[in-house]
Design a protein around this motif. Structure first.
Motif, short mmCIF file in Angstrom:
data_model
loop_
_atom_site.label_atom_id
_atom_site.label_comp_id
_atom_site.label_asym_id
_atom_site.label_seq_id
_atom_site.Cartn_x
_atom_site.Cartn_y
_atom_site.Cartn_z
N THR A 52 -22.88 -24.85 17.17
CA THR A 52 -23.79 -23.79 17.47
C THR A 52 -23.00 -22.59 17.19
O THR A 52 -23.22 -21.44 16.32
CB THR A 52 -25.16 -23.45 18.24
OG1 THR A 52 -26.29 -23.85 18.09
CG2 THR A 52 -25.57 -22.25 18.57
N MET A 53 -21.78 -22.53 17.98
CA MET A 53 -21.10 -22.00 17.52
C MET A 53 -20.67 -21.44 16.29
O MET A 53 -20.11 -20.56 15.82
CB MET A 53 -19.71 -22.15 19.02
CG MET A 53 -20.03 -22.09 19.82
SD MET A 53 -18.67 -22.76 21.26
CE MET A 53 -19.35 -22.63 22.46
N PHE A 54 -20.72 -22.39 15.19
CA PHE A 54 -20.05 -22.57 14.38
C PHE A 54 -21.08 -22.35 13.75
O PHE A 54 -20.17 -22.25 11.70
CB PHE A 54 -18.68 -24.17 14.08
CG PHE A 54 -17.86 -23.91 14.78
CD1 PHE A 54 -15.89 -23.27 13.69
CD2 PHE A 54 -17.16 -23.73 15.63
CE1 PHE A 54 -15.26 -23.55 14.82
CE2 PHE A 54 -15.58 -23.61 16.50
CZ PHE A 54 -15.00 -23.71 15.36
N SER A 55 -22.50 -21.89 13.36
CA SER A 55 -22.97 -21.83 12.82
C SER A 55 -24.41 -20.29 13.03
O SER A 55 -24.74 -20.00 12.58
CB SER A 55 -24.28 -23.02 12.66
OG SER A 55 -24.62 -23.38 13.53
N THR A 56 -23.51 -19.60 13.74
CA THR A 56 -24.87 -18.59 14.23
C THR A 56 -23.68 -17.20 14.49
O THR A 56 -22.12 -17.32 14.40
CB THR A 56 -24.52 -18.52 15.46
OG1 THR A 56 -23.95 -19.36 16.90
CG2 THR A 56 -26.07 -19.70 15.58
N PHE A 57 -23.81 -16.53 14.21
CA PHE A 57 -23.21 -15.02 14.63
C PHE A 57 -23.84 -14.28 15.82
O PHE A 57 -24.73 -14.35 16.23
CB PHE A 57 -23.32 -14.10 13.31
CG PHE A 57 -23.23 -13.75 12.04
CD1 PHE A 57 -22.08 -13.12 11.15
CD2 PHE A 57 -24.17 -15.35 11.48
CE1 PHE A 57 -21.86 -13.53 10.19
CE2 PHE A 57 -23.86 -15.67 10.43
CZ PHE A 57 -23.00 -14.73 9.60
N THR A 58 -22.32 -13.87 16.33
CA THR A 58 -22.52 -12.38 17.79
C THR A 58 -22.55 -11.98 17.33
O THR A 58 -21.17 -11.13 16.85
CB THR A 58 -21.36 -13.80 18.98
OG1 THR A 58 -21.86 -15.11 19.15
CG2 THR A 58 -21.58 -13.17 20.15
N LEU A 59 -23.52 -10.65 17.78
CA LEU A 59 -23.59 -9.39 17.87
C LEU A 59 -23.18 -8.84 16.05
O LEU A 59 -22.29 -7.73 15.45
CB LEU A 59 -22.40 -8.81 18.02
CG LEU A 59 -23.05 -8.92 19.98
CD1 LEU A 59 -21.95 -7.72 20.54
CD2 LEU A 59 -24.56 -8.27 20.32
N GLY A 60 -23.34 -9.49 15.67
CA GLY A 60 -23.32 -10.07 13.75
C GLY A 60 -22.20 -9.89 13.79
O GLY A 60 -21.91 -9.76 12.12
N ASP A 61 -20.93 -10.26 14.24
CA ASP A 61 -19.61 -11.54 14.19
C ASP A 61 -20.11 -12.57 14.06
O ASP A 61 -20.23 -13.01 14.77
CB ASP A 61 -18.79 -10.60 14.83
CG ASP A 61 -18.53 -9.20 14.83
OD1 ASP A 61 -18.71 -8.19 13.29
OD2 ASP A 61 -18.13 -8.62 15.77
N TYR A 62 -18.64 -13.41 13.11
CA TYR A 62 -18.42 -14.89 12.71
C TYR A 62 -17.70 -14.86 13.30
O TYR A 62 -16.94 -14.66 12.35
CB TYR A 62 -19.02 -15.29 10.94
CG TYR A 62 -18.96 -16.89 11.21
CD1 TYR A 62 -19.72 -17.73 11.98
CD2 TYR A 62 -17.70 -17.27 10.47
CE1 TYR A 62 -19.40 -19.26 11.79
CE2 TYR A 62 -17.53 -18.42 10.44
CZ TYR A 62 -18.01 -19.44 10.93
OH TYR A 62 -18.08 -21.40 10.86
N ASN A 63 -17.25 -15.43 14.27
CA ASN A 63 -16.00 -15.53 15.09
C ASN A 63 -16.39 -17.13 15.85
O ASN A 63 -16.23 -16.48 17.74
CB ASN A 63 -15.57 -14.04 16.37
CG ASN A 63 -16.09 -13.76 16.55
OD1 ASN A 63 -17.22 -13.64 17.13
ND2 ASN A 63 -16.49 -11.88 16.88
N PRO A 64 -16.60 -17.76 15.70
CA PRO A 64 -16.55 -19.27 16.27
C PRO A 64 -15.57 -19.84 17.71
O PRO A 64 -16.06 -20.25 18.68
CB PRO A 64 -16.90 -20.42 15.32
CG PRO A 64 -16.12 -19.83 14.65
CD PRO A 64 -16.38 -18.65 13.92
N LEU A 65 -14.70 -19.39 17.29
CA LEU A 65 -13.14 -19.99 18.06
C LEU A 65 -13.43 -18.78 18.90
O LEU A 65 -12.54 -18.79 20.55
CB LEU A 65 -11.78 -19.53 17.38
CG LEU A 65 -11.86 -20.71 16.50
CD1 LEU A 65 -10.04 -20.46 16.19
CD2 LEU A 65 -11.37 -22.02 17.31
N VAL A 66 -14.01 -17.86 19.19
CA VAL A 66 -14.08 -16.85 20.87
C VAL A 66 -14.35 -17.05 20.80
O VAL A 66 -14.46 -17.40 22.57
CB VAL A 66 -14.60 -15.76 19.94
CG1 VAL A 66 -14.23 -14.23 20.60
CG2 VAL A 66 -13.41 -14.32 18.82
N SER A 67 -16.25 -17.67 20.69
CA SER A 67 -17.17 -18.78 21.90
C SER A 67 -16.84 -19.19 22.49
O SER A 67 -16.57 -19.90 23.36
CB SER A 67 -18.64 -18.67 21.28
OG SER A 67 -19.10 -17.22 20.50
#
Length: 194
Positions: A52-67
């Motif tokens: 899910t981290m690698f297939s979604t955005f957080t606050l409009g940003d795609y940064n799965p490594l941060v999650s």
């Protein structure tokens, strides 16, 4: 060399002393809530959460490594309320400081390759380490994206210079590409690397 290790040790001690007060800071209701304490994805390192981290955005940003880094932090430190509306950020801030210190060390070696001067490299790494522009990235947990992006960006630059230095050995070019990808997965601004 031992002189380089002494310089790095000195820079990391000074930097750690300067940023020590951030280690006891709380998480903020200024995006830390969306990235950390309200983010259900980070509460488990399960395959489903990671995909899910690698297939979604957080606050409009795609940064799965941060999650992913926050999920690792959560598994190590948990999440502890210190008041009805505040969460402790101790471990999360420690991780941020460690990432910053790793970037400083990589920058020192990158400058050594470029300048061949220990003094120049030490000055550049120290200025980067303690510059006020970096305070936000180290002190605000949500800015982990900047820290990871810089860490892997500098890593890609260092491995690329090693690739050129070692007679174009493919393993260094592959490592450069890998660090570039990790930097992109941390912040889209890494697209400037090529």
């Amino acid at each position: 060399s031992s002189k380089n290790l002494m310089v790095i040790f000195s820079i990391t001690i000074v930097t750690s002393l300067i940023y020590r007060s951030t280690l006891s800071s709380e998480l903020l209701w200024w995006d830390d809530n969306k990235y950390v304490f309200e983010n259900e994805q980070i509460k488990s390192l399960s395959f489903d959460n990671i995909s899910t981290m690698f297939s979604t955005f957080t606050l409009g940003d795609y940064n799965p490594l941060v999650s992913l880094s926050f999920a690792i932090d959560y598994s190590l430190y948990g999440l502890h309320k210190v008041s009805p509306i505040a969460y402790s950020g101790d471990g999360y801030h420690l991780t941020s400081l460690i990432i910053h210190l790793l970037s400083v060390i990589i920058l020192f070696f990158l400058c050594m390759k470029l300048s061949r001067s220990q003094l120049v490299s030490a000055v550049v790494a120290t200025l980067f380490a303690i510059h006020p522009m970096n305070v936000e990235s180290v002190a605000w947990v949500t800015e982990r994206k900047d820290q990871l992006y810089v860490l892997f960006y500098l890593g890609a630059m260092l491995t690329y210079l090693t690739y050129l230095e070692k007679g174009a050995k493919k393993k260094y070019l592959l490592l450069t590409g890998f660090f570039f990808l990790l930097s992109l997965f941390s912040k889209a601004m890494a697209v400037t690397l090529p």
